[in-house]
Scaffold this motif. Structure first.
Motif, PDB file in Angstrom:
ATOM      1  N   ILE A 185       0.833  -1.204   0.000  1.00 24.99           N
ATOM      2  CA  ILE A 185       0.000   0.000   0.000  1.00 24.99           C
ATOM      3  C   ILE A 185       0.868   1.255   0.000  1.00 24.99           C
ATOM      4  N   THR A 186       1.873   1.306   0.884  1.00 29.87           N
ATOM      5  CA  THR A 186       2.718   2.495   0.949  1.00 29.87           C
ATOM      6  C   THR A 186       3.489   2.702  -0.350  1.00 29.87           C
ATOM      7  N   GLU A 187       3.928   1.610  -0.978  1.00 25.14           N
ATOM      8  CA  GLU A 187       4.649   1.736  -2.250  1.00 25.14           C
ATOM      9  C   GLU A 187       3.737   2.277  -3.344  1.00 25.14           C
ATOM     10  N   TYR A 188       2.501   1.804  -3.366  1.00 25.06           N
ATOM     11  CA  TYR A 188       1.611   2.258  -4.436  1.00 25.06           C
ATOM     12  C   TYR A 188       1.206   3.714  -4.240  1.00 25.06           C
ATOM     13  N   VAL A 189       0.854   4.097  -3.019  1.00 30.25           N
ATOM     14  CA  VAL A 189       0.380   5.474  -2.819  1.00 30.25           C
ATOM     15  C   VAL A 189       1.494   6.493  -3.006  1.00 30.25           C
ATOM     16  N   ALA A 190       2.746   6.045  -2.964  1.00 27.31           N
ATOM     17  CA  ALA A 190       3.839   6.961  -3.275  1.00 27.31           C
ATOM     18  C   ALA A 190       3.789   7.389  -4.742  1.00 27.31           C
ATOM     19  N   ARG A 191       3.196   6.543  -5.590  1.00 23.95           N
ATOM     20  CA  ARG A 191       3.053   6.866  -7.017  1.00 23.95           C
ATOM     21  C   ARG A 191       1.689   7.455  -7.337  1.00 23.95           C
ATOM     22  N   HIS A 192       0.682   7.035  -6.586  1.00 19.17           N
ATOM     23  CA  HIS A 192      -0.715   7.343  -6.928  1.00 19.17           C
ATOM     24  C   HIS A 192      -1.450   7.536  -5.607  1.00 19.17           C
ATOM     25  N   ASP A 193      -1.544   8.746  -5.129  1.00 22.05           N
ATOM     26  CA  ASP A 193      -2.053   9.035  -3.786  1.00 22.05           C
ATOM     27  C   ASP A 193      -3.529   8.660  -3.663  1.00 22.05           C
ATOM     28  N   LEU A 194      -3.827   7.737  -2.756  1.00 19.35           N
ATOM     29  CA  LEU A 194      -5.206   7.310  -2.513  1.00 19.35           C
ATOM     30  C   LEU A 194      -5.796   7.968  -1.266  1.00 19.35           C
ATOM     31  N   GLU A 195      -5.090   8.956  -0.720  1.00 15.45           N
ATOM     32  CA  GLU A 195      -5.603   9.747   0.411  1.00 15.45           C
ATOM     33  C   GLU A 195      -6.034   8.841   1.568  1.00 15.45           C
ATOM     34  N   LEU A 196      -5.055   8.205   2.165  1.00 15.22           N
ATOM     35  CA  LEU A 196      -5.318   7.183   3.168  1.00 15.22           C
ATOM     36  C   LEU A 196      -5.903   7.719   4.468  1.00 15.22           C
ATOM     37  N   ASP A 197      -5.881   9.043   4.660  1.00 20.04           N
ATOM     38  CA  ASP A 197      -6.360   9.608   5.920  1.00 20.04           C
ATOM     39  C   ASP A 197      -7.844   9.972   5.899  1.00 20.04           C
ATOM     40  N   THR A 198      -8.549   9.666   4.820  1.00 17.64           N
ATOM     41  CA  THR A 198      -9.987   9.952   4.756  1.00 17.64           C
ATOM     42  C   THR A 198     -10.768   8.651   4.607  1.00 17.64           C
ATOM     43  N   PHE A 199     -12.074   8.743   4.819  1.00 15.97           N
ATOM     44  CA  PHE A 199     -12.953   7.624   4.510  1.00 15.97           C
ATOM     45  C   PHE A 199     -13.023   7.439   3.001  1.00 15.97           C
ATOM     46  N   ALA A 200     -13.413   6.260   2.591  1.00 16.14           N
ATOM     47  CA  ALA A 200     -13.663   6.010   1.178  1.00 16.14           C
ATOM     48  C   ALA A 200     -15.065   6.502   0.826  1.00 16.14           C
ATOM     49  N   SER A 201     -15.431   6.330  -0.412  1.00 15.96           N
ATOM     50  CA  SER A 201     -16.731   6.770  -0.907  1.00 15.96           C
ATOM     51  C   SER A 201     -17.873   6.026  -0.224  1.00 15.96           C
ATOM     52  N   ALA A 202     -19.076   6.570  -0.370  1.00 12.86           N
ATOM     53  CA  ALA A 202     -20.263   5.876   0.148  1.00 12.86           C
ATOM     54  C   ALA A 202     -20.439   4.526  -0.533  1.00 12.86           C
ATOM     55  N   GLU A 203     -20.055   4.420  -1.807  1.00  8.70           N
ATOM     56  CA  GLU A 203     -20.161   3.148  -2.517  1.00  8.70           C
ATOM     57  C   GLU A 203     -19.263   2.087  -1.888  1.00  8.70           C
ATOM     58  N   ALA A 204     -18.037   2.473  -1.513  1.00  7.39           N
ATOM     59  CA  ALA A 204     -17.124   1.536  -0.867  1.00  7.39           C
ATOM     60  C   ALA A 204     -17.645   1.130   0.507  1.00  7.39           C
ATOM     61  N   GLN A 205     -18.211   2.093   1.227  1.00  2.19           N
ATOM     62  CA  GLN A 205     -18.773   1.785   2.540  1.00  2.19           C
ATOM     63  C   GLN A 205     -19.956   0.820   2.417  1.00  2.19           C
ATOM     64  N   ALA A 206     -20.788   1.015   1.386  1.00  2.00           N
ATOM     65  CA  ALA A 206     -21.918   0.110   1.159  1.00  2.00           C
ATOM     66  C   ALA A 206     -21.426  -1.291   0.842  1.00  2.00           C
ATOM     67  N   ALA A 207     -20.353  -1.404   0.050  1.00  2.00           N
ATOM     68  CA  ALA A 207     -19.806  -2.722  -0.280  1.00  2.00           C
ATOM     69  C   ALA A 207     -19.252  -3.396   0.968  1.00  2.00           C
ATOM     70  N   ALA A 208     -18.588  -2.635   1.841  1.00  2.00           N
ATOM     71  CA  ALA A 208     -18.025  -3.216   3.064  1.00  2.00           C
ATOM     72  C   ALA A 208     -19.118  -3.736   3.985  1.00  2.00           C
TER      73      ALA A 208
END
Length: 400
Positions: A185-208
């Motif tokens: 995860i840390t290696e990937y977000v160094a290239r493509h920031d996924l903003e790890l300090d926020t919640f994900a979308s409502a769609e992701a929360q619904a899937a979880a």
């Protein structure tokens, strides 16, 4: 295609993820003339080798223990159906919710959590193993289907949801962790920031949440059919016991298998309705006007009520000793752990035994790079392939 997207977006809630507003892909591609970005993500996941292999990966039971028990594939399909139902009622982007539901288990090892625990043990000196991080590795690196790039090149929103579907990984809202973030995860977000300090979308929360609804109820179904516990044993479990009691009172002459089907059907419906009602209450309270508003909240937008969360905890408390730690399950998971560790120890010490396409990725016996390659190879195995590979490598009577 733009007219089609506009008509779909017109029915979405203001806080839904909108395909025309996607942040795009790591590797730029021309847009499809017939499908939205999130539909393409879903289709790429379905056509991936990792998705096909879920057919023979354990949910709780090993693949050969019965044709009627859940596998990772059937579970993922059931999660996607629930996620679409919730998304539709809440005005969320259904295709994105479905994509995340279908992809959420891609990183699981053979033999369920026993296999994951075994890989974590043998890889502890090399960054460990985490199935969510492995899912990210699969869709960004290990799947090789395209000439222009490795992985599936999914949209930012789908990758974000895959990594953060259980909540932020860093920052004040993150759940406490006993270890560092997985290296993948840390290696990937160094290239493509996924903003790890926020919640994900409502769609992701619904899937979880759909994942919780599906596996709790279907584990009750599988556990009863496997004879690990009885309906009577469930009598004192909140929600579950009263639902079974009502079904048996209303249909005393029905076959026991129909009692199980009806009770599970009702419980899934009750949990979905609770999720929708609680989420609508939170929507009224927080009034999010965009997908980024959902990400910046201090709590999830999509949630069970306090009462249903308590019911969920009580059910998990029952299932842990009565199903996941039942002695018959323990015996098979013990075998699974031994198979995974045997495979790793041999291939790590003797990478020349790996198939050529995997051996080329290693750099010698006992190295960190070889450890990760062997871990990827084993994590991608189905239960059936792992057992066959173990026989090929350890049974002198088997052909290599």
């Amino acid at each position: 295609m733009s007219e089609h997207l506009s008509s779909r977006s017109a029915i979405l809630a203001p806080f839904a993820c909108r395909p025309e507003e996607s942040r795009g892909r790591l590797h730029a591609e021309p847009e499809s003339g017939t499908r939205s970005p999130f539909q393409r993500d879903r289709d790429r996941i379905i056509h991936s080798a990792a998705f096909r292999r879920l057919q023979y990966k354990t949910q709780v039971f090993v693949y050969h223990e019965g044709d009627n028990f859940r596998t990772r594939l059937t579970h993922s399909l059931e999660v996607s159906q629930i996620a679409r139902s919730i998304a539709r009622v809440l005005g969320l982007e259904e295709d994105m919710a479905e994509s995340l539901a279908l992809a959420h288990d891609l990183g699981h090892t053979p033999f369920g959590h026993a296999g994951e625990d075994a890989l974590q043990d043998v890889l502890s000196a090399f960054g460990g193993f985490d199935h969510n991080a492995q899912s990210l590795r699969i869709v960004t690196k290990l799947e090789r289907r395209y000439i222009e790039f490795d992985g599936l090149n999914l949209t930012w929103e789908t990758l974000e949801g895959l990594v953060k579907h259980n909540g932020p990984l860093t920052g004040p809202q993150a759940s406490p962790r006993e270890d560092d973030l997985p290296g993948a995860i840390t290696e990937y977000v160094a290239r493509h920031d996924l903003e790890l300090d926020t919640f994900a979308s409502a769609e992701a929360q619904a899937a979880a949440l759909s994942d919780d609804i599906a596996y709790n109820n279907h584990d009750i179904d599988d556990g009863l059919r496997a004879g690990l516990f009885t309906i009577k044993d469930l009598a004192d479990v909140p929600l579950v016991g009263p639902v079974f009691h009502a079904v048996m009172r209303e249909h005393p002459d029905a076959d026991i298998s129909l009692h199980i089907h009806e009770a599970v059907r009702r419980m899934i419906g009750m949990m979905i309705l609770d999720c929708i009602a609680e989420t609508k209450r939170r929507i009224d309270d927080f009034a999010p006007r965009s997908a980024d508003d959902v990400r910046r909240l201090k709590v999830p937008l999509v949630s069970f009520s306090d009462e249903m969360r308590a019911n969920d905890r009580a059910l998990k408390k029952f299932l842990f000793p009565n199903m996941y730690r039942h002695f018959t399950v323990n015996r098979m998971t013990s075998k699974g752990r031994r198979v995974v560790k045997d495979l790793f120890n041999l291939l790590f010490a003797e990478p020349g035994c790996l198939p050529p396409e995997w051996r080329r990725l290693t750099d010698g016996a006992g190295t960190a790079k070889t450890a990760r390659v062997v871990g990827d190879y084993i994590a991608g195995m189905t239960d059936r392939f792992a057992l066959d590979e173990h026989r090929r490598l350890f049974d002198m009577q088997e052909k290599p």
